[in-house]
Design a protein around this motif. Structure first.
Motif, PDB file in Angstrom:
ATOM      1  N   GLY A  21      -6.621  30.970  30.961  1.00  0.00           N
ATOM      2  CA  GLY A  21      -5.358  31.685  31.096  1.00  0.00           C
ATOM      3  C   GLY A  21      -4.740  32.063  29.766  1.00  0.00           C
ATOM      4  O   GLY A  21      -3.527  31.984  29.584  1.00  0.00           O
ATOM      5  N   ARG A  22      -5.581  32.440  28.807  1.00  0.00           N
ATOM      6  CA  ARG A  22      -5.172  32.800  27.442  1.00  0.00           C
ATOM      7  C   ARG A  22      -4.621  31.618  26.644  1.00  0.00           C
ATOM      8  O   ARG A  22      -4.127  31.789  25.532  1.00  0.00           O
ATOM      9  CB  ARG A  22      -4.112  33.928  27.463  1.00  0.00           C
ATOM     10  N   GLU A  23      -4.705  30.413  27.219  1.00  0.00           N
ATOM     11  CA  GLU A  23      -4.238  29.222  26.515  1.00  0.00           C
ATOM     12  C   GLU A  23      -5.429  28.376  26.080  1.00  0.00           C
ATOM     13  O   GLU A  23      -6.365  28.154  26.858  1.00  0.00           O
ATOM     14  CB  GLU A  23      -3.324  28.382  27.424  1.00  0.00           C
ATOM     15  N   VAL A  24      -5.393  27.892  24.851  1.00  0.00           N
ATOM     16  CA  VAL A  24      -6.441  27.010  24.359  1.00  0.00           C
ATOM     17  C   VAL A  24      -6.256  25.637  24.988  1.00  0.00           C
ATOM     18  O   VAL A  24      -5.198  25.009  24.854  1.00  0.00           O
ATOM     19  CB  VAL A  24      -6.402  26.911  22.819  1.00  0.00           C
ATOM     20  N   VAL A  25      -7.276  25.158  25.696  1.00  0.00           N
ATOM     21  CA  VAL A  25      -7.191  23.860  26.357  1.00  0.00           C
ATOM     22  C   VAL A  25      -8.048  22.815  25.663  1.00  0.00           C
ATOM     23  O   VAL A  25      -7.947  21.617  25.968  1.00  0.00           O
ATOM     24  CB  VAL A  25      -7.576  23.977  27.848  1.00  0.00           C
ATOM     25  N   TYR A  26      -8.898  23.256  24.735  1.00  0.00           N
ATOM     26  CA  TYR A  26      -9.651  22.311  23.900  1.00  0.00           C
ATOM     27  C   TYR A  26     -10.060  23.034  22.637  1.00  0.00           C
ATOM     28  O   TYR A  26     -10.492  24.193  22.686  1.00  0.00           O
ATOM     29  CB  TYR A  26     -10.901  21.786  24.619  1.00  0.00           C
ATOM     30  N   GLU A 146     -13.924  50.039  16.184  1.00  0.00           N
ATOM     31  CA  GLU A 146     -13.048  50.943  16.923  1.00  0.00           C
ATOM     32  C   GLU A 146     -12.873  50.554  18.390  1.00  0.00           C
ATOM     33  O   GLU A 146     -11.760  50.608  18.922  1.00  0.00           O
ATOM     34  CB  GLU A 146     -13.614  52.363  16.852  1.00  0.00           C
ATOM     35  N   TYR A 147     -13.953  50.162  19.031  1.00  0.00           N
ATOM     36  CA  TYR A 147     -13.926  49.990  20.485  1.00  0.00           C
ATOM     37  C   TYR A 147     -13.807  48.543  20.952  1.00  0.00           C
ATOM     38  O   TYR A 147     -13.513  48.302  22.128  1.00  0.00           O
ATOM     39  CB  TYR A 147     -15.178  50.615  21.108  1.00  0.00           C
ATOM     40  N   VAL A 148     -14.058  47.589  20.043  1.00  0.00           N
ATOM     41  CA  VAL A 148     -14.006  46.188  20.471  1.00  0.00           C
ATOM     42  C   VAL A 148     -13.030  45.390  19.608  1.00  0.00           C
ATOM     43  O   VAL A 148     -12.024  44.891  20.109  1.00  0.00           O
ATOM     44  CB  VAL A 148     -15.412  45.542  20.428  1.00  0.00           C
ATOM     45  N   ALA A 149     -13.311  45.269  18.326  1.00  0.00           N
ATOM     46  CA  ALA A 149     -12.484  44.422  17.467  1.00  0.00           C
ATOM     47  C   ALA A 149     -11.029  44.891  17.428  1.00  0.00           C
ATOM     48  O   ALA A 149     -10.103  44.074  17.502  1.00  0.00           O
ATOM     49  CB  ALA A 149     -13.058  44.389  16.053  1.00  0.00           C
ATOM     50  N   GLY A 150     -10.830  46.207  17.318  1.00  0.00           N
ATOM     51  CA  GLY A 150      -9.469  46.737  17.280  1.00  0.00           C
ATOM     52  C   GLY A 150      -8.706  46.481  18.560  1.00  0.00           C
ATOM     53  O   GLY A 150      -7.631  45.856  18.546  1.00  0.00           O
ATOM     54  N   PRO A 151      -9.215  46.954  19.711  1.00  0.00           N
ATOM     55  CA  PRO A 151      -8.505  46.734  20.973  1.00  0.00           C
ATOM     56  C   PRO A 151      -8.282  45.257  21.306  1.00  0.00           C
ATOM     57  O   PRO A 151      -7.256  44.900  21.894  1.00  0.00           O
ATOM     58  CB  PRO A 151      -9.424  47.404  22.000  1.00  0.00           C
ATOM     59  N   LEU A 190     -12.183  38.896  27.750  1.00  0.00           N
ATOM     60  CA  LEU A 190     -12.348  40.292  28.171  1.00  0.00           C
ATOM     61  C   LEU A 190     -13.245  40.379  29.395  1.00  0.00           C
ATOM     62  O   LEU A 190     -12.923  41.071  30.375  1.00  0.00           O
ATOM     63  CB  LEU A 190     -12.950  41.106  27.022  1.00  0.00           C
ATOM     64  N   PHE A 191     -14.366  39.684  29.374  1.00  0.00           N
ATOM     65  CA  PHE A 191     -15.299  39.734  30.506  1.00  0.00           C
ATOM     66  C   PHE A 191     -14.773  38.942  31.696  1.00  0.00           C
ATOM     67  O   PHE A 191     -14.974  39.347  32.845  1.00  0.00           O
ATOM     68  CB  PHE A 191     -16.673  39.253  30.067  1.00  0.00           C
ATOM     69  N   LEU A 192     -14.100  37.847  31.454  1.00  0.00           N
ATOM     70  CA  LEU A 192     -13.497  37.089  32.544  1.00  0.00           C
ATOM     71  C   LEU A 192     -12.479  37.940  33.298  1.00  0.00           C
ATOM     72  O   LEU A 192     -12.363  37.848  34.533  1.00  0.00           O
ATOM     73  CB  LEU A 192     -12.815  35.834  31.983  1.00  0.00           C
ATOM     74  N   GLU A 193     -11.785  38.808  32.580  1.00  0.00           N
ATOM     75  CA  GLU A 193     -10.737  39.640  33.175  1.00  0.00           C
ATOM     76  C   GLU A 193     -11.242  41.040  33.536  1.00  0.00           C
ATOM     77  O   GLU A 193     -10.465  41.991  33.624  1.00  0.00           O
ATOM     78  CB  GLU A 193      -9.540  39.707  32.233  1.00  0.00           C
ATOM     79  N   GLY A 194     -12.547  41.157  33.749  1.00  0.00           N
ATOM     80  CA  GLY A 194     -13.105  42.411  34.253  1.00  0.00           C
ATOM     81  C   GLY A 194     -13.049  43.568  33.282  1.00  0.00           C
ATOM     82  O   GLY A 194     -12.974  44.728  33.697  1.00  0.00           O
ATOM     83  N   GLY A 195     -13.098  43.275  31.979  1.00  0.00           N
ATOM     84  CA  GLY A 195     -13.094  44.327  30.965  1.00  0.00           C
ATOM     85  C   GLY A 195     -11.716  44.757  30.514  1.00  0.00           C
ATOM     86  O   GLY A 195     -11.601  45.715  29.730  1.00  0.00           O
ATOM     87  N   ARG A 196     -10.686  44.073  30.986  1.00  0.00           N
ATOM     88  CA  ARG A 196      -9.301  44.428  30.602  1.00  0.00           C
ATOM     89  C   ARG A 196      -8.794  43.511  29.497  1.00  0.00           C
ATOM     90  O   ARG A 196      -9.141  42.336  29.448  1.00  0.00           O
ATOM     91  CB  ARG A 196      -8.370  44.339  31.809  1.00  0.00           C
ATOM     92  N   TRP A 197      -7.941  44.096  28.654  1.00  0.00           N
ATOM     93  CA  TRP A 197      -7.279  43.313  27.607  1.00  0.00           C
ATOM     94  C   TRP A 197      -5.846  43.800  27.505  1.00  0.00           C
ATOM     95  O   TRP A 197      -5.591  44.943  27.145  1.00  0.00           O
ATOM     96  CB  TRP A 197      -7.990  43.464  26.263  1.00  0.00           C
ATOM     97  N   GLU A 198      -4.922  42.927  27.874  1.00  0.00           N
ATOM     98  CA  GLU A 198      -3.492  43.234  27.822  1.00  0.00           C
ATOM     99  C   GLU A 198      -3.182  44.569  28.491  1.00  0.00           C
ATOM    100  O   GLU A 198      -2.487  45.428  27.924  1.00  0.00           O
ATOM    101  CB  GLU A 198      -2.990  43.191  26.378  1.00  0.00           C
ATOM    102  N   GLY A 199      -3.710  44.748  29.693  1.00  0.00           N
ATOM    103  CA  GLY A 199      -3.401  45.925  30.503  1.00  0.00           C
ATOM    104  C   GLY A 199      -4.262  47.135  30.234  1.00  0.00           C
ATOM    105  O   GLY A 199      -4.190  48.124  30.964  1.00  0.00           O
ATOM    106  N   VAL A 202     -10.706  48.109  28.478  1.00  0.00           N
ATOM    107  CA  VAL A 202     -11.491  48.310  27.261  1.00  0.00           C
ATOM    108  C   VAL A 202     -12.915  48.713  27.601  1.00  0.00           C
ATOM    109  O   VAL A 202     -13.501  49.606  26.978  1.00  0.00           O
ATOM    110  CB  VAL A 202     -11.471  47.032  26.391  1.00  0.00           C
ATOM    111  N   VAL A 203     -13.507  48.045  28.570  1.00  0.00           N
ATOM    112  CA  VAL A 203     -14.871  48.349  29.025  1.00  0.00           C
ATOM    113  C   VAL A 203     -14.815  48.430  30.548  1.00  0.00           C
ATOM    114  O   VAL A 203     -14.069  47.675  31.184  1.00  0.00           O
ATOM    115  CB  VAL A 203     -15.877  47.266  28.538  1.00  0.00           C
ATOM    116  N   PRO A 204     -15.528  49.374  31.169  1.00  0.00           N
ATOM    117  CA  PRO A 204     -15.398  49.550  32.618  1.00  0.00           C
ATOM    118  C   PRO A 204     -15.686  48.273  33.404  1.00  0.00           C
ATOM    119  O   PRO A 204     -16.637  47.538  33.103  1.00  0.00           O
ATOM    120  CB  PRO A 204     -16.437  50.633  32.927  1.00  0.00           C
TER     121      PRO A 204
END
Length: 295
Positions: A21-26, A146-151, A190-199, A202-204
């Motif tokens: 959930g975007r929180e570091v647990v370990y 451009e397509y990964v590190a930046g977004p 990113l992959f856990l959330e189906g290719g989305r990052w903060e709305g 990023v990837v289909p």
């Protein structure tokens, strides 16, 4: 029963990070340190392929012949029938010498038609780098920035961390990558959330789903998608398996991005010295010990 701290102290591991959930647990180790990701690079370049395919820049059904892809020793007419999708699934049937090649166990040339046989083949992966550059006109380093590190707002990535290494075996160089543990964790999220990052998509989502399902059944509950590995729950054929299904990116010496969708969990393991890292079975023990603490 394995104790996590004992396993990590045994040597080889330099960082273990778990995010839910975007929180570091370990967190243990050096998560900002950039080092070789080894074959995790293949899963990372797969992100660029998903974006380029969706943009119409790369056709999964295009053959090596269509694209004019050849090598120092010319490819045969049969080998030229391999498609981009075959390469992404490591089923090209092209058993040509390659940079960073895996000579022992490589099938004889012409022994399998394209698409009919899975073999973890660095020729396929290196040729994918060539095809991407040729079809998009972009370098892998510039595209990743451009397509990964930046977004993904990567904290530690530098464009010089993606670079090509040529060799005398083939006209297709190997592409190498260095990343930090916390930047790799972003890819897992990113992959856990189906290719989305903060709305932002990023990837289909369809590409993420396709890449992380077993397009090839490797037996014993283990599979391979588009440049990602999969394992069923308690898969007898994969030492990394857990009580839940997983998909993961894997690199020599203990470089891992592991995603457990049922738990909403991403786990990243790093070994800064690839030659003194850990093996797959040890990673499985570490993962299961971690899950006993946080699952």
């Amino acid at each position: 029963m394995d104790d996590l701290e004992t396993l990590l102290a045994a040597g080889g591991s330099t960082a273990l990070l778990a995010v839910r959930g975007r929180e570091v647990v370990y967190a243990r180790g050096f998560h900002a340190h950039r080092s070789s990701v080894a074959s995790v690079r293949k899963s990372l370049i797969g992100i660029l392929y998903g974006i380029a395919v969706a943009a119409g820049e790369i056709d999964l059904d295009a053959t090596l012949g269509d694209l004019g892809i050849d090598d120092l020793t010319p490819l045969t007419p049969q080998e030229k029938q391999a498609t981009v999708a075959d390469l992404l699934k490591s089923r090209s049937g092209v058993y040509h010498p390659c940079v960073y090649g895996m000579e022992p166990g490589r099938p004889a040339r012409g022994s399998h038609a394209p698409g009919t046989f899975w073999y973890y083949n660095n020729w396929d992966f290196n040729a994918l780098g060539t095809i991407y550059r040729q079809q998009t006109g972009r370098t892998l380093a510039g595209a990743f920035q451009e397509y990964v590190a930046g977004p993904l707002q990567m904290q530690d990535f530098a464009v010089e961390d993606v670079f090509d290494v040529p060799g005398p075996q083939s006209r297709h160089p190997v592409y190498k990558m260095r990343l930090s543990g916390r930047d790799l964790a972003r890819v897992g999220v990113l992959f856990l959330e189906g290719g989305r990052w903060e709305g932002r998509q990023v990837v289909p989502e369809t590409w993420v789903a396709q890449s992380t399902r077993p397009l090839t059944d490797l037996g014993g509950g283990r599979g391979y998608g588009y440049l990602w590995w999969t394992a069923e729950a308690n898969a007898p054929g994969d030492d990394l398996s857990t009580d839940w299904p997983v998909f993961y990116a894997s690199g020599a010496g203990g470089q891992y991005i592991i995603v457990i969708e049922a738990l909403g969990l991403v786990v990243v393991h790093r070994a800064a010295d690839v030659d003194k890292g850990i093996g797959h079975a040890q990673m499985g023990r570490i993962l299961r010990a971690l899950l006993r603490i946080i699952a």
